[in-house]
Design a protein around this motif. Structure first.
Motif, PDB file in Angstrom:
ATOM      1  N   LEU A  69      84.074  20.320  12.604  1.00  0.00           N
ATOM      2  CA  LEU A  69      84.516  19.655  11.376  1.00  0.00           C
ATOM      3  C   LEU A  69      84.154  20.471  10.133  1.00  0.00           C
ATOM      4  O   LEU A  69      84.943  20.547   9.186  1.00  0.00           O
ATOM      5  N   ALA A  70      82.988  21.092  10.142  1.00  0.00           N
ATOM      6  CA  ALA A  70      82.605  21.960   9.023  1.00  0.00           C
ATOM      7  C   ALA A  70      83.570  23.133   8.911  1.00  0.00           C
ATOM      8  O   ALA A  70      83.926  23.555   7.796  1.00  0.00           O
ATOM      9  N   GLY A  71      84.016  23.651  10.049  1.00  0.00           N
ATOM     10  CA  GLY A  71      84.993  24.734  10.030  1.00  0.00           C
ATOM     11  C   GLY A  71      86.310  24.301   9.419  1.00  0.00           C
ATOM     12  O   GLY A  71      86.930  25.035   8.634  1.00  0.00           O
ATOM     13  N   PHE A  72      86.773  23.085   9.748  1.00  0.00           N
ATOM     14  CA  PHE A  72      88.018  22.583   9.159  1.00  0.00           C
ATOM     15  C   PHE A  72      87.863  22.326   7.663  1.00  0.00           C
ATOM     16  O   PHE A  72      88.780  22.610   6.879  1.00  0.00           O
ATOM     17  N   VAL A  73      86.723  21.828   7.249  1.00  0.00           N
ATOM     18  CA  VAL A  73      86.468  21.634   5.810  1.00  0.00           C
ATOM     19  C   VAL A  73      86.462  22.986   5.109  1.00  0.00           C
ATOM     20  O   VAL A  73      87.015  23.137   4.010  1.00  0.00           O
ATOM     21  N   PHE A  74      85.860  23.986   5.733  1.00  0.00           N
ATOM     22  CA  PHE A  74      85.837  25.329   5.154  1.00  0.00           C
ATOM     23  C   PHE A  74      87.255  25.892   5.052  1.00  0.00           C
ATOM     24  O   PHE A  74      87.584  26.590   4.090  1.00  0.00           O
ATOM     25  N   GLU A  75      88.111  25.591   6.033  1.00  0.00           N
ATOM     26  CA  GLU A  75      89.507  26.042   5.988  1.00  0.00           C
ATOM     27  C   GLU A  75      90.229  25.450   4.776  1.00  0.00           C
ATOM     28  O   GLU A  75      90.986  26.146   4.097  1.00  0.00           O
ATOM     29  N   VAL A  76      90.018  24.176   4.518  1.00  0.00           N
ATOM     30  CA  VAL A  76      90.639  23.543   3.353  1.00  0.00           C
ATOM     31  C   VAL A  76      90.136  24.205   2.073  1.00  0.00           C
ATOM     32  O   VAL A  76      90.918  24.497   1.157  1.00  0.00           O
ATOM     33  N   PHE A  77      88.843  24.460   2.011  1.00  0.00           N
ATOM     34  CA  PHE A  77      88.286  25.164   0.848  1.00  0.00           C
ATOM     35  C   PHE A  77      88.914  26.545   0.689  1.00  0.00           C
ATOM     36  O   PHE A  77      89.263  26.958  -0.420  1.00  0.00           O
ATOM     37  N   ALA A  78      89.102  27.262   1.801  1.00  0.00           N
ATOM     38  CA  ALA A  78      89.664  28.610   1.744  1.00  0.00           C
ATOM     39  C   ALA A  78      91.102  28.591   1.234  1.00  0.00           C
ATOM     40  O   ALA A  78      91.530  29.493   0.518  1.00  0.00           O
ATOM     41  N   ILE A  79      91.846  27.559   1.586  1.00  0.00           N
ATOM     42  CA  ILE A  79      93.234  27.462   1.117  1.00  0.00           C
ATOM     43  C   ILE A  79      93.280  27.094  -0.354  1.00  0.00           C
ATOM     44  O   ILE A  79      94.097  27.623  -1.118  1.00  0.00           O
ATOM     45  N   MET A  80      92.401  26.200  -0.784  1.00  0.00           N
ATOM     46  CA  MET A  80      92.445  25.704  -2.165  1.00  0.00           C
ATOM     47  C   MET A  80      91.792  26.660  -3.167  1.00  0.00           C
ATOM     48  O   MET A  80      92.050  26.545  -4.364  1.00  0.00           O
ATOM     49  N   LYS A  81      90.962  27.580  -2.708  1.00  0.00           N
ATOM     50  CA  LYS A  81      90.267  28.495  -3.619  1.00  0.00           C
ATOM     51  C   LYS A  81      91.268  29.365  -4.362  1.00  0.00           C
ATOM     52  O   LYS A  81      92.165  29.931  -3.783  1.00  0.00           O
ATOM     53  N   LYS A  82      91.091  29.446  -5.648  1.00  0.00           N
ATOM     54  CA  LYS A  82      92.020  30.222  -6.444  1.00  0.00           C
ATOM     55  C   LYS A  82      91.508  31.576  -6.773  1.00  0.00           C
ATOM     56  O   LYS A  82      90.406  31.906  -6.785  1.00  0.00           O
TER      57      LYS A  82
END
Length: 82
Positions: A69-82
């Motif tokens: 789950l932490a990996g999936f949260v990190f994936e969302v962060f990686a996509i949203m990071k500008k």
């Protein structure tokens, strides 16, 4: 024109929807997810008549799903990071 102006201009005209930094972060997130699934692996028994209690270990039941789950949260962060 400074080097940062040229890099930001190249990023805005890129054919890719994300920057290179985002793709690197996505790779890190994927590695975290894979580590979580590796932590879930194992615990089976060679003899089907014998039950192995290792199936219910802390690592497989609690730690591994949290890592995934932490990996999936990190994936969302990686996509949203500008």
């Amino acid at each position: 024109m400074s080097k940062t102006d040229i890099e930001s201009k190249d990023d805005s005209n890129s054919l890719f929807p994300l920057r290179m930094k985002n793709y690197k972060l996505l790779a890190v997130g994927l590695a975290i997810i894979v580590i979580g699934f590796i932590l879930m692996a194992g615990g089976g028994s060679d003899d089907p008549d014998v039950f192995n209690e290792d199936v219910y270990s802390f690592r497989r039941i609690t730690l591994a799903p949290i890592v995934v789950l932490a990996g999936f949260v990190f994936e969302v962060f990686a996509i949203m990071k500008k």
